[in-house]
Design an enzyme around this catalytic site. Sequence first.
Site, short mmCIF file in Angstrom:
data_model
loop_
_atom_site.label_atom_id
_atom_site.label_comp_id
_atom_site.label_asym_id
_atom_site.label_seq_id
_atom_site.Cartn_x
_atom_site.Cartn_y
_atom_site.Cartn_z
N GLY A 10 3.56 3.74 9.78
CA GLY A 10 3.32 4.71 8.71
C GLY A 10 1.88 5.12 8.55
O GLY A 10 1.03 4.84 9.38
N SER A 11 1.63 5.82 7.45
CA SER A 11 0.36 6.48 7.20
C SER A 11 -0.75 5.48 6.93
O SER A 11 -0.53 4.38 6.44
CB SER A 11 0.53 7.40 6.00
OG SER A 11 -0.69 7.56 5.33
#
Lengths: 241, 392
Positions: free
Chosen positions: A38-39
């Site tokens: 993810g980010s």
Amino acid sequence: MSFLGGVDTSNGVVLDPECSLIGESVRGRILCFPFGIGSTVGSYAMYQLKLNKVAPRAIINRSAEAIVATGAIMSEIPMVDNVDTSLIKSGDRVVVDAANGTVEIRDVTERHVVTSILRNRGRVLILKRSDKVGSYRGSWAGVSGFVEKDEGDEEAARREIVEETRFTNARLSRRVPARGFRHNDSVWTVHPFLFDVSSRDVSIDWEHEAYAWILPGELKDYTTVPGLGAVMNDLLSRTSP
Amino acid sequence: MHLTKDEEHVLAGEEGAARQKAMELLVSLGDIYGAERLIPVKSAQVSGASFKTIGDAGIQWLEDMSEGTRASVPSMVNPLGLDMRRWRSMGVSPDFHGKQARIVAAYRSMGLLPVYSCTPYLAGYRPRRGQHLAWAESSATVFANSYIGARTNREGGPSALASAIIGKSPEYGLHLDENRLPKVEVNLPSVPEGLVPLAGYTAGKVAGNRIPLISGQAFAEDEHKSFGAAMAATGAVSMYVSKGTVGHVRSRGIDRSMIEERVTISSRDLRRCAEELSGDDEWDLVAIGCPHSSTRELAHMARKLKNRRPRRNCDVWFCTSRMVHSRCPQHIATLRRFGKVLCDTCMVVAPIEEMYARTATNSGKAMVYLPTLGRQTASFRTTDQLLEAISR
């Protein structure tokens, strides 16, 4: 797992439906997962857990990546990576030593096992475990058994081959690094070997009730002991693992 | 990783807790990526500047880090969640502004430059070929690597801040020659007018995490800016190689030895992509300037709009850096008749979801983030189509 959106930062409860820990809180526990996704903002989410006093006590990863590693340092959460996370189960007591990069699973015993795949003209031997053995009755396996005290693993592999199949002239073709498998309170450390034999005349002992010479691709049609497919893949793949 | 004596001292905490934490970050990232040492960087560019993206935890982290630390190399910051001067007329709440002001104060107290832009290379901080950097903004990273031929990995916000403080970055990835070779060739024989951002959007999906060699039509500098931004938004790669750019390793010719696949994206493919991303015809906002508009782009738009009148059918944002803004007051005056010219911020990191629901843009990158981070119904149009739509 992903910390951004994957964990409720107010109470540490896992929200991600893809994560097997959904509904449980990471607060004060040792959090073990293969790797983060993810980010990059996920690092700040970990810091928010720390500010809200609901962060995990330590993190164990199979392979660390930048987002979780960054978040762990920001939040001063001890972290160890390069650990086979499949050996650890929810509820285990675990000791993490981040300074030395070690993880110890308490209440679990490690047992060394050999598994040999015998090969003859492209087919491999699998054996069906009888109902007289202590574990995995009725499952198909390679030629396997415990490594005895004061015995080397190759020595154990050769002894088991003679005992279980009566082959006395098996020729070692390949060995690959041991793999660990978790079974209840045991970790089986499996030492895999590939031997070539000159015939398909097998004489099985009481530990087995049937045998079969199969093509490696046919293994999926059999109920096997855990990890036999992975071990066979390692042994038969063209490139070294 | 091998550390020098000085680096060991910092890691041991002899120069304070914040520098120690910065060094810990660089060393553990170096360990993860197999770096052998830290190398000096000429500048840093730090992401995680909008309150919208980093939240309360980000404020706390920056305030904690700012105690007694200063950046040791020129360091710029990504766009904020608002225009520092026009935030009220943007529609940003005083509460958001208060939080944003604390972030700005923390960065300022660490000596970071008040350059809040995804295009620092247009705002007076253009690196040179071969220089090592620690930049975080994905579109700036890809421009610096590909068009300018500088060398930077795509840093996370905290690691870029750590590099700003220490002045170094672990040597791995795009800092090294062997990792700058193209692995897939993406041929763009002809790109229809205005669809360069969608060429990047499509090329990023093809490339995945492989550096692409872009062949076919040549791009102008501003086209490289919008192409690379979109490519880095749909792909996990911060560099491409093409004729007319200098990012590739060899000074003469392009090394094709690692190319494993060739893909052609035709003008038909790009028109189909434009159709798929065309969304709605009704918009609350037209947002231009992702990445931040260059002087040339502002001039082009001002020229197109000069003899037209505003339709006032929706709000319009022209986003740019404050430096570019200050360079062309006449263009700005023209554009202001049609909408707001905003600095320090953009449609991706502003709290757009609190103000609008339907946004049209000419940016391939914004088409990735508006529907997710911005919770918008997003519609792609070319620059000229947008200018037509807002004027008569």
